[in-house]
Design an enzyme around this catalytic site. Structure first.
Site, PDB file in Angstrom:
ATOM      1  N   CYS A 150     -18.917  -1.237  19.489  1.00  0.00           N
ATOM      2  CA  CYS A 150     -19.400  -1.520  18.145  1.00  0.00           C
ATOM      3  C   CYS A 150     -20.521  -0.544  17.782  1.00  0.00           C
ATOM      4  O   CYS A 150     -21.434  -0.319  18.573  1.00  0.00           O
ATOM      5  CB  CYS A 150     -19.918  -2.956  18.079  1.00  0.00           C
ATOM      6  N   ILE A 208      17.366 -12.890   5.923  1.00  0.00           N
ATOM      7  CA  ILE A 208      16.193 -13.179   5.106  1.00  0.00           C
ATOM      8  C   ILE A 208      16.083 -12.229   3.911  1.00  0.00           C
ATOM      9  O   ILE A 208      15.722 -12.635   2.808  1.00  0.00           O
ATOM     10  CB  ILE A 208      14.923 -13.109   5.985  1.00  0.00           C
ATOM     11  N   THR A 265      10.988  -8.350  10.528  1.00  0.00           N
ATOM     12  CA  THR A 265      11.882  -7.559  11.385  1.00  0.00           C
ATOM     13  C   THR A 265      12.561  -6.442  10.586  1.00  0.00           C
ATOM     14  O   THR A 265      12.779  -5.356  11.108  1.00  0.00           O
ATOM     15  CB  THR A 265      12.945  -8.431  12.097  1.00  0.00           C
ATOM     16  N   CYS A 286     -21.402  -9.164  17.476  1.00  0.00           N
ATOM     17  CA  CYS A 286     -22.089  -9.387  16.197  1.00  0.00           C
ATOM     18  C   CYS A 286     -21.107  -9.743  15.070  1.00  0.00           C
ATOM     19  O   CYS A 286     -21.522 -10.006  13.946  1.00  0.00           O
ATOM     20  CB  CYS A 286     -22.916  -8.166  15.810  1.00  0.00           C
ATOM     21  N   CYS A 304     -16.124  -7.086  15.980  1.00  0.00           N
ATOM     22  CA  CYS A 304     -17.001  -6.994  17.149  1.00  0.00           C
ATOM     23  C   CYS A 304     -17.115  -8.383  17.766  1.00  0.00           C
ATOM     24  O   CYS A 304     -17.376  -9.363  17.075  1.00  0.00           O
ATOM     25  CB  CYS A 304     -18.378  -6.475  16.763  1.00  0.00           C
ATOM     26  N   CYS A 318     -23.938  -2.752  17.317  1.00  0.00           N
ATOM     27  CA  CYS A 318     -24.644  -3.445  18.401  1.00  0.00           C
ATOM     28  C   CYS A 318     -24.183  -3.044  19.794  1.00  0.00           C
ATOM     29  O   CYS A 318     -24.711  -3.536  20.784  1.00  0.00           O
ATOM     30  CB  CYS A 318     -24.501  -4.962  18.229  1.00  0.00           C
ATOM     31  N   HIS A 342      -3.045 -16.159  12.562  1.00  0.00           N
ATOM     32  CA  HIS A 342      -3.331 -15.410  13.791  1.00  0.00           C
ATOM     33  C   HIS A 342      -4.187 -14.180  13.537  1.00  0.00           C
ATOM     34  O   HIS A 342      -4.227 -13.276  14.365  1.00  0.00           O
ATOM     35  CB  HIS A 342      -2.017 -15.025  14.485  1.00  0.00           C
ATOM     36  N   VAL A 384       0.515 -10.851  11.909  1.00  0.00           N
ATOM     37  CA  VAL A 384      -0.777 -10.160  11.838  1.00  0.00           C
ATOM     38  C   VAL A 384      -0.618  -8.780  11.196  1.00  0.00           C
ATOM     39  O   VAL A 384      -1.524  -7.965  11.233  1.00  0.00           O
ATOM     40  CB  VAL A 384      -1.411 -10.005  13.252  1.00  0.00           C
TER      41      VAL A 384
END
Ligand code: ZN
Length: 245
Positions: free
Chosen positions: A144, A228, A16, A122, A119, A147, A111, A93
């Site tokens: 992609c 923190i 944050t 593939c 993709c 593919c 996550h 993430v």
């Protein structure tokens, strides 16, 4: 003396200070906005081109990829560089642990990562910025290049299960560590939350650094409610000088 293995579980709260809001938590942005939640729900994403177009537009404007690590991320790097074996298990993430300087192999991303695309057919991966450059150049749902399959961020969307390999490694680290630090996580979302209990069951010292109470505070050896950005560097400095066993 041997330094204790430290496992650090990080949640949205560690980022944050980097300007990244809590998207996924129980009260996270996705959960509060059903339309937004659709954009990160696998079934809708795969089934509806319009959801994908909106999703790519949103990622273009997302601040996450422009965010910088903060003092808490850097404190973890300092601990690692002091010679203490550290493994990070993160619910985030944003990739900020690695951007701060932690080797990628030390970070288990439960996550996935928003910094890569994958993709769905593939499974080829690449940097998210490459996919976003294509969106910038006019492709509103870039397929992609290998593919023609549907691309998505390399994150675990709602409706997808966590990567069993990553989860297995996280569990192994949790069982093996001597100190388990849970930082910036409400410890409400399983299976990540359950790791704190597993650590204690296996004899680790549990330290909780979080603004709000968590269900594991009672079994924790230390609970720290301070911000923190100031609390985590202090906790980790103590571990670096060997005060953590
Ligand atoms: Zn493909």
């Amino acid at each position: 003396m041997t330094k204790p293995l430290v496992a650090l579980l990080s949640g949205a709260g560690i980022s944050t200070d980097s300007g990244i809001p809590d998207y996924r938590g129980p009260d996270g942005l996705w959960r509060r906005d059903p339309q937004a939640e659709k954009l990160v729900t696998y079934e809708h994403y795969m089934g509806d081109p319009d959801v994908r177009r909106r999703s790519w537009r949103m990622r273009r404007e997302n601040r996450m990829l422009r965010a910088e690590p903060n003092t808490a991320h850097r404190a973890v790097v300092e601990l690692e560089r002091s010679g203490v074996p550290v493994r990070v298990i993160t619910q985030n993430v944003d990739g900020l642990h690695q951007l701060a300087g932690l080797p990628a192999r030390k970070v288990l991303e439960l996550h996935g990562s928003a910094r890569s695309y994958v993709c769905t057919r593939c499974h080829v991966r690449g940097p998210m910025k490459d996919a976003l450059a294509r969106v910038e150049a006019g492709e509103d749902d870039p397929p992609c290049l290998e593919c023609g399959g549907i691309l998505k961020p390399a994150t675990v969307m709602f409706g997808q299960r966590l990567d069993p390999v990553v989860l297995g490694e996280a569990l192994a680290v949790t069982k093996a560590c001597q100190v388990f630090v849970a930082v910036g996580t409400s410890l409400l979302v399983h299976p990540a939350a359950g790791l704190a209990g597993v650590a204690v069951d296996h004899g680790a010292r549990l330290v909780v650094v979080n603004g709000e109470p968590t269900p594991y505070d009672e079994i924790a050896d230390e609970v720290i409610r301070e911000p923190i950005g100031t609390a985590l560097p202090e906790v980790l400095r103590e571990l670096a000088v060997g005060d953590g066993s």
